[in-house]
Write an enzyme that holds these catalytic residues in place. Structure first.
Site, PDB file in Angstrom:
ATOM      1  N   SER A 154       0.834  -1.198   0.000  1.00 18.99           N
ATOM      2  CA  SER A 154       0.000   0.000   0.000  1.00 18.99           C
ATOM      3  C   SER A 154       0.874   1.257   0.000  1.00 18.99           C
ATOM      4  O   SER A 154       1.613   1.497  -0.955  1.00 18.99           O
ATOM      5  CB  SER A 154      -0.945  -0.051   1.207  1.00 18.99           C
ATOM      6  OG  SER A 154      -1.892   0.976   1.173  1.00 18.99           O
ATOM      7  N   HIS A 202      -7.427  -5.534  -0.155  1.00 26.06           N
ATOM      8  CA  HIS A 202      -6.244  -4.735   0.161  1.00 26.06           C
ATOM      9  C   HIS A 202      -5.516  -5.232   1.404  1.00 26.06           C
ATOM     10  O   HIS A 202      -4.281  -5.156   1.478  1.00 26.06           O
ATOM     11  CB  HIS A 202      -6.669  -3.276   0.363  1.00 26.06           C
ATOM     12  CG  HIS A 202      -5.559  -2.292   0.305  1.00 26.06           C
ATOM     13  ND1 HIS A 202      -4.914  -1.949  -0.868  1.00 26.06           N
ATOM     14  CD2 HIS A 202      -4.957  -1.551   1.274  1.00 26.06           C
ATOM     15  CE1 HIS A 202      -3.979  -1.062  -0.622  1.00 26.06           C
ATOM     16  NE2 HIS A 202      -3.973  -0.800   0.676  1.00 26.06           N
TER      17      HIS A 202
END
Length: 394
Positions: free
Chosen positions: A164, A369
Site C-alpha cells: 500500500s 487490500h
C-alpha cells in the site's frame, strides 16, 4: 469504577491466554516466535526525524553462513513493522523470508508508533512535526533507512517489498531520487498505489470531495495527527474483537471497509493481535494527499493551492512524479477486490513503468487490500509467487 476496571483486566488476561501475541509489540512478537531480532533506533533523517528499524537477521534454523541478501519491508498507511509479523511464523512474510535465508529489515515511517520522534519538534504539541505526507516518507525516510541498512550489512543492494503506502513511497523515492534505483535488486509491490481515480473505497471517495475544505477536513480527520494509537483504543479493540464477543463481525467490517470484503480469507481471531499495534498513527496530510490523487487522476506531489503551488513549484499545479525515472525492476501484485488499488489504475501505472518485472493478478477474485497481510491463504496466493520472483533476481 473499580469493578469495571477489574472486569476489563480479567477480560484482557483471558484474551492474552487465548492469543499470546495480544498486547505484544513487534519486537516481543518476534521473540515469542523464537526468531532473533534486533532493534535499530533513532536513525536520523536530514530533516530531524528519528526512525526505528527492526531486523530479523536469520531464521530459526539457518543461523550463521556469512552475508545474506537483504529484504527491506515497508508498511502501509496507519501501520508499522508489526504488519509483517502479526500472523505468526506460519503465515507472516517476515518469518518466511528469514527462513528462506534473507536478512530481513522492517522500516517504520515518521509519525508512527516507533518513529514518533524528532530532534526539535514534539509530536504532542508542535504542528510542525506533522507537516509531511507520503512524499517526505518516500523522498527522505526511505533513502535514509536504505542507506543505514546498506551501511550495517555491507550489501550494496536490497530487495524491497512494500504494501500500500509502502509502494507509493517507493515510487516517490525512485522517481524523485533516481540514484536509489541502483540500490534495488527488485521491488515487490503488494497492492500498489499510484493512480487512484478508479478506486472504490467509500472513505477516500468522500474525502476527495472535501479535501479542499479546511474546516471540514480538520474536524473530521484531526488537526495534525490522524487516529493516534492509544492504550484505550488498543484495549477497546482487543476486548471488543475477541472470539466470544458478539461484535466481532463489526470489528472485521471496519477492517474490510479499508480495503474490500473477503470474509472467507479473514481469520477474525487475529483481529485483537492486529489492533494491539494498529492504527499506529500518521499525519492528516497523508490522507489528504491520497484524496487529492483520487480527485485529480494524477500521480503527483501535494497540492497546496494555486498561490502556494506557484511559490513552491513554480506552477499553479503540483508536478507529476516522473515514472520513467523508476528504473529498478518492479513486480506488481494486485487483486480484483482491492478498494484502494483498482485493477485499471494498476494497469495504467504498469504500462508506464520502464522495467516491469511481473504483473501478477492474485488468483482469488475476492482478495482485498488487507489480504496481502492477513489472509488465511496469503502464502499460497501471494507470498510464494513473490519469493519465486526474488529468486530470479538473486
Amino acid at each position: 469504577m473499580k469493578s469495571i476496571f477489574g472486569v476489563i483486566l480479567l477480560a484482557t488476561l483471558a484474551l492474552a491466554q487465548q492469543l499470546p501475541d495480544v498486547g505484544l509489540n513487534t519486537i516481543q512478537m518476534i521473540q515469542r516466535q523464537g526468531y532473533p531480532v534486533e532493534e535499530h533506533t533513532n536513525v536520523q533523517t536530514s530533516d530531524g526525524y528519528l526512525l526505528d528499524l527492526h531486523r530479523i537477521p536469520y531464521g530459526r534454523n539457518n543461523a550463521g553462513g556469512g552475508s545474506r541478501p537483504v529484504a527491506f519491508l515497508m508498511h502501509g498507511l496507519l501501520s508499522s513493522s508489526a504488519d509483517w509479523v502479526n500472523m505468526g511464523a506460519d503465515k507472516s512474510l517476515a518469518y518466511q523470508l528469514a527462513d528462506e535465508g534473507y536478512d530481513v529489515w522492517m522500516g517504520n515511517a515518521r509519525g508512527n508508533t516507533w518513529s514518533r520522534k524528532h530532534i526539535i519538534y514534539n509530536p504532542n504539541r508542535d504542528s510542525e512535526f506533522w507537516d509531511f505526507s507520503w512524499h517526505e516518507i518516500g523522498s527522505i525516510d526511505l533513502p535514509t533507512m536504505i542507506d543505514y541498512v546498506v551501511g550495517v550489512t555491507g550489501q550494496q543492494q536490497v530487495f524491497y517489498i512494500g504494501h500500500s503506502q509502502g509502494t507509493t513511497s517507493f515510487f516517490v523515492m525512485t522517481s524523485e531520487r533516481p540514484e536509489y534505483n541502483s540500490r534495488i535488486k527488485l521491488m515487490i509491490a503488494l497492492a500498489p498505489i499510484a493512480y487512484m481515480s478508479n478506486m472504490t473505497n467509500p472513505f477516500f471517495q468522500l474525502l476527495s470531495l472535501f479535501h479542499n475544505t479546511l474546516e471540514w477536513v480538520l474536524g473530521f480527520l484531526g488537526v495534525d495527527e490522524f487516529l493516534p494509537s492509544s492504550d484505550l483504543f488498543t484495549l477497546i479493540g482487543q476486548i471488543a474483537c475477541n472470539d466470544e464477543s458478539f461484535v466481532q463481525g463489526v470489528c472485521a467490517s471496519i477492517f474490510f471497509l479499508i480495503g474490500g470484503w473477503n470474509s472467507a480469507q479473514m481469520n477474525q481471531t487475529v483481529i485483537p493481535v492486529v489492533t494491539t499495534n494498529a492504527p499506529a498513527g500518521s499525519s492528516t496530510k497523508q490522507f489528504i494527499h491520497y484524496a487529492q490523487e483520487v480527485s485529480s487522476g494524477h500521480f503527483r506531489q501535494f497540492d497546496y493551492g494555486l498561490i502556494l503551488n506557484l511559490i513552491r513549484y513554480g506552477s499553479f499545479s503540483p508536478p507529476d512524479y516522473n515514472i520513467q525515472n523508476i528504473r529498478a525492476p518492479v513486480g506488481l501484485f494486485y487483486s480484483a477486490n482491492d478498494w484502494l488499488a483498482a485493477v485499471v489504475d494498476v494497469h495504467q501505472f504498469a504500462n508506464q513503468l520502464p522495467n516491469l518485472a511481473l504483473r501478477y493478478l492474485v488468483p482469488d477474485p475476492q482478495f482485498n487490500h488487507l489480504d496481502y497481510l492477513f489472509a488465511i491463504d496469503v502464502r499460497e496466493l501471494c507470498y510464494n509467487r513473490a519469493l519465486a520472483l526474488m529468486r530470479q533476481y538473486a
